[in-house]
Design a protein around this motif. Structure first.
Motif, PDB file in Angstrom:
ATOM      1  N   ALA A 180       0.810  -1.214   0.000  1.00 37.45           N
ATOM      2  CA  ALA A 180       0.000   0.000   0.000  1.00 37.45           C
ATOM      3  C   ALA A 180       0.847   1.269   0.000  1.00 37.45           C
ATOM      4  N   TYR A 181       0.289   2.307  -0.624  1.00 37.85           N
ATOM      5  CA  TYR A 181       0.779   3.641  -0.331  1.00 37.85           C
ATOM      6  C   TYR A 181       0.467   3.927   1.134  1.00 37.85           C
ATOM      7  N   ARG A 182       1.131   4.975   1.687  1.00 32.64           N
ATOM      8  CA  ARG A 182       0.999   5.267   3.117  1.00 32.64           C
ATOM      9  C   ARG A 182       1.368   4.026   3.947  1.00 32.64           C
ATOM     10  N   SER A 183       2.571   3.539   3.743  1.00 33.59           N
ATOM     11  CA  SER A 183       3.035   2.379   4.502  1.00 33.59           C
ATOM     12  C   SER A 183       4.539   2.498   4.720  1.00 33.59           C
ATOM     13  N   TYR A 184       5.027   1.724   5.684  1.00 35.33           N
ATOM     14  CA  TYR A 184       6.478   1.617   5.880  1.00 35.33           C
ATOM     15  C   TYR A 184       6.800   0.180   6.265  1.00 35.33           C
ATOM     16  N   HIS A 185       7.780  -0.405   5.550  1.00 30.49           N
ATOM     17  CA  HIS A 185       8.134  -1.798   5.797  1.00 30.49           C
ATOM     18  C   HIS A 185       9.620  -2.012   6.056  1.00 30.49           C
ATOM     19  N   GLY A 186      10.425  -0.953   6.072  1.00 33.42           N
ATOM     20  CA  GLY A 186      11.834  -1.121   6.389  1.00 33.42           C
ATOM     21  C   GLY A 186      12.748  -0.476   5.373  1.00 33.42           C
ATOM     22  N   GLY A 187      14.044  -0.459   5.694  1.00 34.42           N
ATOM     23  CA  GLY A 187      15.008   0.261   4.882  1.00 34.42           C
ATOM     24  C   GLY A 187      15.892  -0.591   3.993  1.00 34.42           C
ATOM     25  N   THR A 188      15.777  -1.931   4.043  1.00 33.11           N
ATOM     26  CA  THR A 188      16.566  -2.766   3.138  1.00 33.11           C
ATOM     27  C   THR A 188      15.915  -2.776   1.753  1.00 33.11           C
ATOM     28  N   GLN A 189      16.580  -3.379   0.773  1.00 32.89           N
ATOM     29  CA  GLN A 189      16.204  -3.141  -0.620  1.00 32.89           C
ATOM     30  C   GLN A 189      14.762  -3.532  -0.963  1.00 32.89           C
ATOM     31  N   GLN A 190      14.344  -4.749  -0.621  1.00 32.46           N
ATOM     32  CA  GLN A 190      12.968  -5.142  -0.920  1.00 32.46           C
ATOM     33  C   GLN A 190      11.991  -4.388  -0.030  1.00 32.46           C
ATOM     34  N   ALA A 191      12.334  -4.239   1.241  1.00 30.29           N
ATOM     35  CA  ALA A 191      11.429  -3.581   2.187  1.00 30.29           C
ATOM     36  C   ALA A 191      11.211  -2.115   1.832  1.00 30.29           C
ATOM     37  N   ILE A 192      12.249  -1.426   1.394  1.00 27.89           N
ATOM     38  CA  ILE A 192      12.067  -0.012   1.063  1.00 27.89           C
ATOM     39  C   ILE A 192      11.251   0.128  -0.220  1.00 27.89           C
ATOM     40  N   ASN A 193      11.359  -0.824  -1.128  1.00 27.22           N
ATOM     41  CA  ASN A 193      10.526  -0.783  -2.331  1.00 27.22           C
ATOM     42  C   ASN A 193       9.064  -1.074  -2.005  1.00 27.22           C
TER      43      ASN A 193
ATOM     44  N   THR B  30       7.706  -0.105   0.766  1.00 32.81           N
ATOM     45  CA  THR B  30       7.269   1.080   1.497  1.00 32.81           C
ATOM     46  C   THR B  30       6.528   2.043   0.580  1.00 32.81           C
ATOM     47  N   GLY B  31       5.512   2.691   1.140  1.00 33.86           N
ATOM     48  CA  GLY B  31       4.703   3.601   0.331  1.00 33.86           C
ATOM     49  C   GLY B  31       4.799   5.039   0.779  1.00 33.86           C
ATOM     50  N   ASP B  32       5.989   5.482   1.163  1.00 35.15           N
ATOM     51  CA  ASP B  32       6.171   6.894   1.502  1.00 35.15           C
ATOM     52  C   ASP B  32       7.439   7.417   0.826  1.00 35.15           C
ATOM     53  N   PRO B  33       7.753   8.703   0.951  1.00 40.51           N
ATOM     54  CA  PRO B  33       8.855   9.285   0.178  1.00 40.51           C
ATOM     55  C   PRO B  33      10.227   8.696   0.446  1.00 40.51           C
ATOM     56  N   ARG B  34      10.414   8.004   1.532  1.00 41.09           N
ATOM     57  CA  ARG B  34      11.724   7.392   1.780  1.00 41.09           C
ATOM     58  C   ARG B  34      12.069   6.337   0.736  1.00 41.09           C
ATOM     59  N   ARG B  35      11.061   5.857   0.034  1.00 41.81           N
ATOM     60  CA  ARG B  35      11.288   4.865  -1.025  1.00 41.81           C
ATOM     61  C   ARG B  35      11.899   5.475  -2.271  1.00 41.81           C
ATOM     62  N   TRP B  36      11.559   6.710  -2.572  1.00 43.84           N
ATOM     63  CA  TRP B  36      11.798   7.267  -3.899  1.00 43.84           C
ATOM     64  C   TRP B  36      13.243   7.148  -4.386  1.00 43.84           C
ATOM     65  N   ALA B  37      14.196   7.472  -3.522  1.00 46.08           N
ATOM     66  CA  ALA B  37      15.597   7.490  -3.952  1.00 46.08           C
ATOM     67  C   ALA B  37      16.126   6.106  -4.290  1.00 46.08           C
ATOM     68  N   SER B  38      15.491   5.059  -3.753  1.00 44.48           N
ATOM     69  CA  SER B  38      15.986   3.695  -3.955  1.00 44.48           C
ATOM     70  C   SER B  38      15.094   2.861  -4.853  1.00 44.48           C
ATOM     71  N   ASP B  39      14.016   3.447  -5.360  1.00 40.87           N
ATOM     72  CA  ASP B  39      13.047   2.694  -6.155  1.00 40.87           C
ATOM     73  C   ASP B  39      13.492   2.653  -7.604  1.00 40.87           C
ATOM     74  N   SER B  40      13.952   1.488  -8.026  1.00 37.61           N
ATOM     75  CA  SER B  40      14.412   1.310  -9.404  1.00 37.61           C
ATOM     76  C   SER B  40      13.310   0.774 -10.303  1.00 37.61           C
ATOM     77  N   ALA B  41      12.114   0.553  -9.745  1.00 39.05           N
ATOM     78  CA  ALA B  41      10.974  -0.016 -10.473  1.00 39.05           C
ATOM     79  C   ALA B  41      11.281  -1.420 -10.982  1.00 39.05           C
ATOM     80  N   ALA B  42      12.253  -2.086 -10.352  1.00 38.33           N
ATOM     81  CA  ALA B  42      12.631  -3.430 -10.775  1.00 38.33           C
ATOM     82  C   ALA B  42      12.473  -4.457  -9.660  1.00 38.33           C
ATOM     83  N   ALA B  43      11.796  -4.084  -8.578  1.00 38.34           N
ATOM     84  CA  ALA B  43      11.689  -4.973  -7.426  1.00 38.34           C
ATOM     85  C   ALA B  43      10.438  -5.835  -7.453  1.00 38.34           C
ATOM     86  N   GLY B  44       9.643  -5.722  -8.506  1.00 41.15           N
ATOM     87  CA  GLY B  44       8.440  -6.525  -8.600  1.00 41.15           C
ATOM     88  C   GLY B  44       7.338  -6.080  -7.672  1.00 41.15           C
ATOM     89  N   VAL B  45       7.350  -4.795  -7.269  1.00 37.54           N
ATOM     90  CA  VAL B  45       6.369  -4.268  -6.322  1.00 37.54           C
ATOM     91  C   VAL B  45       5.361  -3.388  -7.046  1.00 37.54           C
TER      92      VAL B  45
END
Length: 451
Positions: A141-154, A156-171
């Motif tokens: 979901a958007y408005r969510s947080y699941h952690g800071g590691t690669q899959q977990a940050i992808n 996540t549904g808040d701005p902390r994801r943006w810098a690490s979101d490569s759109a390749a994590a299958g999320v």
């Protein structure tokens, strides 16, 4: 414990921090971390002797407060007996921690895979779901947080994801229900629930049901704003998952172990997921620990097929001894019941009373020791107090509010337009009232920005 001021030591601690410590989620030269001298129960203090009532529970993990003597003693005893041992062996503290956790998880979530924290628990839950189903995609979901590691940050549904979101994590992200800021033009909880479930099922249809391995949801979204789902929503997600053979993962890292007045927030809805992640409150954060509680069906997938994952410190004896002691303390002191009772009789009524007097409060929501105030500039339009993902001058109202809370001896949990009320679950009624009075005073500063 009485704080004893020692500014010289505090200055040295601060200097070493600024010279060598690289802090999470921060522009390193723009932060000014407080040097903490000690903590006990619901309080911590700095080297000048100023005490703060902690309405953050650390990072929502000190569910039994700081320095509980029985947990400290358990860690000391375990260290004297067996400080560490590899995860492939059967160790008493590890076995007992797993047994106590499994006793409290819903349904048949009786197998426990230990991790070092919440993010890697989410990583492994997703890996298990993909291997179990043979499918690649995961919905969150958007408005969510699941952690800071690669899959977990992808996920996540808040701005902390943006810098690490490569759109390749299958999320794939979707909108979960949140009536106050509904994406579905709903006017009632029933409408919000029905339309959110329809949106989710439509998303699955257009992504291809046969490609979706898992839906990952926080049972109650925490950092994003403690948005208790409307009645029937989680049950509806469970039905959708069953319909399409999708693994249902509930993230209880923040909401678990008494935070909501239940051992796990899933108990509020009666829903049993296929996998459930936990961390934080499992041992009040005294030693890093997390894990995945696994259903019988998914555990059977790896009965004769090796699970391709593990961690050097999985089920670390010190962490597990702390978990055993924490769970025992929570049972002996009825910490879960206390969180439920104080939430119903003290926190909820007090926050609703504050909302009547402070125009900056747009909504009050929560349960147990898990509450949030939505702060706004205008109640009628629901204009947020600061813009989404605000920083610098744009975030000045929230910064001023936070500074006011600290002046009154309250350490607040602030995220975007929300302040959270998440003290230790065994906080006393007197401490709660002290913190709520400080919050009342700080909200006067937020009111100055309303219109």
């Amino acid at each position: 414990m009485t704080p004893h001021p020692n500014p010289e030591v505090g200055a040295a601690v601060k200097a070493a921090d600024r010279a060598h410590v690289f802090h999470s989620w921060s522009a390193q030269e723009l932060i000014d971390p407080l040097a903490v001298a000690g903590a006990e129960g619901s309080y911590f203090w700095d080297y000048d002797g100023k005490r703060y009532l902690d309405f953050t529970s650390g990072l929502v993990y000190t569910n039994i407060g700081y320095q509980h003597p029985k947990v400290v003693a358990a860690i000391q005893e375990q260290a004297a007996h067996l400080t560490t041992f590899a995860p492939a062996f059967a160790i008493e503290a590890r076995s007992e921690a797993a047994r106590l956790i499994a006793e409290r998880t819903p349904g048949d979530l009786d197998k426990i895979f230990f991790t070092n924290g919440g993010a890697d628990a989410v990583e492994h839950a997703v890996r298990m779901a993909r291997l179990h189903t043979g499918r690649p995609k995961v919905l969150s979901a958007y408005r969510s947080y699941h952690g800071g590691t690669q899959q977990a940050i992808n996920l996540t549904g808040d701005p902390r994801r943006w810098a690490s979101d490569s759109a390749a994590a299958g999320v794939v992200h979707f909108w979960a229900p949140f009536l106050y800021r509904s994406r579905f033009y709903a006017e009632t909880e029933e409408q919000e629930c029905a339309r959110a479930l329809e949106h989710l099922e439509t998303t699955i249809a257009f992504e291809g049901p046969g490609t979706v391995a898992a839906i990952v949801l926080e049972t109650i979204p925490g950092t994003a704003g403690i948005m208790v789902p409307p009645p029937g929503y989680l049950a509806g997600v469970r039905e959708i998952c069953d319909k399409y053979g999708i693994v249902f993962v509930l993230d209880e890292v923040m909401a678990g172990f008494g935070r909501t007045g239940e051992w796990f927030a899933a108990g509020l809805s009666g829903v049993v997921p296929d996998l459930m992640t936990f961390a934080k409150g499992v041992n009040s954060g005294y030693v890093p620990l997390g894990g995945v509680a696994i259903s019988g069906e998914i555990a059977e997938t790896f009965a004769r097929r090796p699970y391709p994952g593990g961690l050097t410190y999985s089920g670390h004896p010190l962490a597990c001894a702390a978990a055993v002691a924490t769970i025992q303390v929570m049972a002996e002191e009825d910490v879960v019941g206390q969180a439920r009772r104080l939430g119903e009789s003290v926190v909820g009524p007090a926050l609703r009373e504050l909302a009547e007097r402070h125009p900056s409060i747009g909504e009050v929501r929560g349960v147990g020791m898990f509450w949030a105030l939505e702060l706004v500039r205008n109640r009628e339009t629901r204009e947020p107090l600061v813009p989404y993902n605000a920083s610098g001058e744009a975030n000045a109202p929230m910064a001023a509010f936070g500074a006011a809370a600290k002046r009154h001896g309250l350490w607040p949990f602030i995220n975007m337009n929300r302040t959270h009320v998440v003290p230790p679950c065994n906080v006393s009624e007197a401490e709660l009232k002290e913190g709520l009075a400080a919050l009342d005073a700080a909200l006067g500063v937020a009111d100055e920005y309303t219109r």
